[in-house]
Design an enzyme around this catalytic site. Structure first.
Site, PDB file in Angstrom:
ATOM      1  N   GLY B  55     -11.381 -15.677  -2.850  1.00  0.00           N
ATOM      2  CA  GLY B  55     -12.060 -17.112  -2.843  1.00  0.00           C
ATOM      3  C   GLY B  55     -10.995 -18.084  -2.472  1.00  0.00           C
ATOM      4  O   GLY B  55      -9.791 -18.175  -2.999  1.00  0.00           O
ATOM      5  N   GLY B  57      -9.563 -22.197  -3.232  1.00  0.00           N
ATOM      6  CA  GLY B  57      -9.702 -23.095  -4.245  1.00  0.00           C
ATOM      7  C   GLY B  57      -8.498 -22.782  -5.141  1.00  0.00           C
ATOM      8  O   GLY B  57      -8.401 -23.176  -6.234  1.00  0.00           O
ATOM      9  N   HIS B  58      -7.714 -21.716  -4.920  1.00  0.00           N
ATOM     10  CA  HIS B  58      -6.759 -21.039  -5.797  1.00  0.00           C
ATOM     11  C   HIS B  58      -5.575 -21.644  -4.959  1.00  0.00           C
ATOM     12  O   HIS B  58      -4.042 -20.788  -5.323  1.00  0.00           O
ATOM     13  CB  HIS B  58      -6.824 -19.741  -6.182  1.00  0.00           C
ATOM     14  CG  HIS B  58      -7.914 -19.286  -6.610  1.00  0.00           C
ATOM     15  ND1 HIS B  58      -8.600 -19.797  -7.835  1.00  0.00           N
ATOM     16  CD2 HIS B  58      -9.046 -18.509  -6.023  1.00  0.00           C
ATOM     17  CE1 HIS B  58      -9.660 -19.265  -7.966  1.00  0.00           C
ATOM     18  NE2 HIS B  58     -10.150 -18.474  -7.189  1.00  0.00           N
ATOM     19  N   LYS B 106      -7.562  -8.834  -7.002  1.00  0.00           N
ATOM     20  CA  LYS B 106      -7.851  -9.427  -8.188  1.00  0.00           C
ATOM     21  C   LYS B 106      -9.050  -9.012  -8.650  1.00  0.00           C
ATOM     22  O   LYS B 106      -9.972  -8.979  -7.937  1.00  0.00           O
ATOM     23  CB  LYS B 106      -7.839 -11.081  -8.247  1.00  0.00           C
ATOM     24  CG  LYS B 106      -6.476 -11.916  -7.477  1.00  0.00           C
ATOM     25  CD  LYS B 106      -6.580 -13.280  -7.786  1.00  0.00           C
ATOM     26  CE  LYS B 106      -7.642 -14.107  -7.353  1.00  0.00           C
ATOM     27  NZ  LYS B 106      -7.678 -13.861  -5.642  1.00  0.00           N
ATOM     28  N   ASP B 111     -14.809  -9.302  -4.897  1.00  0.00           N
ATOM     29  CA  ASP B 111     -13.485  -8.755  -4.373  1.00  0.00           C
ATOM     30  C   ASP B 111     -13.347  -7.283  -4.464  1.00  0.00           C
ATOM     31  O   ASP B 111     -12.752  -6.584  -3.558  1.00  0.00           O
ATOM     32  CB  ASP B 111     -12.109  -9.649  -5.057  1.00  0.00           C
ATOM     33  CG  ASP B 111     -12.287 -11.070  -4.856  1.00  0.00           C
ATOM     34  OD1 ASP B 111     -13.464 -11.691  -5.260  1.00  0.00           O
ATOM     35  OD2 ASP B 111     -11.267 -11.490  -4.489  1.00  0.00           O
ATOM     36  N   HIS B 220     -12.078 -19.510 -12.127  1.00  0.00           N
ATOM     37  CA  HIS B 220     -13.388 -20.116 -11.692  1.00  0.00           C
ATOM     38  C   HIS B 220     -14.204 -20.955 -12.463  1.00  0.00           C
ATOM     39  O   HIS B 220     -15.309 -21.344 -12.249  1.00  0.00           O
ATOM     40  CB  HIS B 220     -14.113 -19.061 -11.162  1.00  0.00           C
ATOM     41  CG  HIS B 220     -13.421 -18.188 -10.062  1.00  0.00           C
ATOM     42  ND1 HIS B 220     -12.823 -16.896 -10.768  1.00  0.00           N
ATOM     43  CD2 HIS B 220     -13.168 -17.891  -8.965  1.00  0.00           C
ATOM     44  CE1 HIS B 220     -12.379 -16.136  -9.707  1.00  0.00           C
ATOM     45  NE2 HIS B 220     -12.367 -16.963  -8.640  1.00  0.00           N
TER      46      HIS B 220
END
Lengths: 337, 337
Positions: B55, B57-58, B106, B111, B220
């Site tokens: 995702g 945002g990292h 991860k 995922d 998250h």
């Protein structure tokens, strides 16, 4: 302790930060007593020494830019507080390899006065010092801590490009002249979505409502030009870039720093960079070199600043020269593809 | 739009981020249609291709780690949402230089399922794929999005070290074995002072009072181990490092990532690193390599995570090998001093 910061105490912030820097970076030497961060092998004989400094809270500026191809030493003050002349004198002595020392000074009244005093005392001790004043922020003429324009993101450009020239063995007058040229060719503008929290104060420097942003913000939470309603990234980029372009029309090849103020995700900085690059193209200019990330920060402030330097062949070549510091590093012959 | 983010719209976040990445980094090639970030010259004949994704945002994970000596491609999903198998298949095809492809995954349920499906479909098309599952976070067994331990900071270690081995022309089985070894030798633990705000939600993922911190937080905003009262940096470092050390006793030479979650000033991260280095010394271990900064983030979350990898000579040598990506770069022969 109620304020939520990762610190041991307000009084120990700078000491504890220096301890972490010393532990993390064997390429640096930290003088804890005098609060100076040096390149491990300073001074370098025959090379102009570059010294900068300023209040803590803007990391990686300046300590993170000490190393090959950039600064020889940095003096951190307390958070948002100028270092004292004694630190600057100690640093200047420690980096003087016989070719003199350049002081790179952001235009804030405290920094300017203290660096001026340090330069005079260095001269008394036989160290040749030249100074360059960085004042790239187009937002306001005079502000809370400044007479004239503030020094912000272009400080990184000056430190990198003058640092590269100093590595070639250029004399002090030439390094100082080039540093001045980089400053003159650079302009910056910042936008805040929220204020940072100075640990000694324990609360945000200013308040913005959920629908407001502040245009022309400085790096200490000092007031900007105006507040306006929050809007799309594209429009915010245009407000910032119009301010730069109104000051000096943008054209040709440029170096762009899309800088996070400390609390803004990298994802948002890339979105802003896309908008800035499109704006430049619309004006017939090009971003041929760039940095996107947190480089000249204001604690945990949310927002960004954009700095643009109109390049020459010489400046591009010196920007590309190798650099090896904790905050900025690349090699001349870096592998690609 | 009232939520204060530097975005054009919630729907355009990933597209606009990719646009900025493409504009900023000529060393990368962005496939906007399939949402894949490639090394410009991928595929590299005879080299194992490394693909990761997750995702958004990292950032800089994963797109910022595409380049020489690290990943060959990365697939971003929407914010905190797994990319889809089609992206992974496209990326795998695009980096397959005949030596097979390693998927670095991860450990989050979405995922894992999507990378498994992609691997099967790649096999059907004749691409040899091996996978490594990163699950370094000691905080919790099972959580909101995970069966087993979560994958966090060690992902960077796996991508860097396996990437360096792949550059030597090592075969897929060997690169996969080493990636697995790096994961097994690594442990992480995170602490949040505040939650990040997912743009689609428009408010922080969770609430912490002015005196609370959350121990064992994931990337998250999923729940950690426990909440406790905020305290000095030294004590927080001890809580995090005790959790790591209780899982696998720390000794010998280590690689440490002192990672910011996105909204924490670098100054505080250095303070934490100083405490972590002191803790290791107390245990008879040493941090011989380290990174301090925002590498595996969670939007604008305030807090940090610490990841420790117990090094071997081989891992140290591969960590030191040259790397050239937007988020991590150094040269073999970097100048020093």
């Amino acid at each position: 302790m109620v304020m939520k910061k990762l610190i041991n105490s307000v009084d120990a912030i700078v000491t504890d930060t220096l301890r972490g820097v010393a532990a993390a970076h064997p390429s640096l030497r930290v003088d804890f007593e005098n609060r100076v961060i040096y390149r491990r092998n300073a001074p370098h004989q025959g090379k102009v020494g570059l010294v900068s400094g300023g209040g803590a809270g803007h990391e990686p500026l300046h300590g993170g830019f000490v190393g090959y191809g950039m600064l020889d030493a940095a003096c951190p003050g307390e958070v948002f507080t100028s270092p004292v002349p004694d630190q600057m004198i100690e640093a200047s002595k420690g980096v003087d390899g016989g070719a003199g020392v350049l002081h790179i000074v952001k235009n804030y009244t405290g920094d300017v006065l203290n660096f001026e005093m340090a330069a005079e005392l260095c001269a008394d001790e036989g160290i040749e010092v030249a100074s360059v004043l960085v004042n790239d922020d187009v937002a306001v003429q005079d502000s809370l801590y400044t007479a004239g324009r503030r020094g912000t993101g272009a400080t990184l450009f000056v430190e990198k490009i003058a640092g590269a020239l100093a590595e070639t063995g250029a004399p002090l007058a030439e390094v100082a002249r080039l540093a001045q040229e980089v400053n003159e060719r650079s302009r910056s503008f910042g936008v805040a979505l929220s204020a940072g929290t100075v640990p000694a104060a324990g609360k945000p420097t200013f308040d913005l409502s959920d629908t407001e942003i502040e245009l022309g913000i400085g790096i200490h939470g000092e007031p900007g030009r105006t507040r306006t309603t929050h809007r799309e990234a594209r429009e915010i980029a245009r407000l910032a870039m119009d301010a730069v372009n109104d000051d000096v029309p943008l054209s040709g090849d440029t170096l762009v720093l899309l800088n996070g103020m400390g609390g803004t995700p990298l994802l948002e900085l890339y979105i802003m960079y896309g908008e800035v690059a499109a704006y430049l193209e619309e004006k017939g200019a090009r971003a041929v070199r760039c940095l996107v990330g947190n480089y000249v920060t204001s604690l945990d402030m949310q927002g960004f600043s954009v700095s643009v330097c109109r390049l020459t062949d010489e400046l591009t070549r010196l920007w590309d020269a190798p650099v090896e510091t904790p905050g900025l590093r690349w090699a001349a012959d870096r592998p690609h593809g």
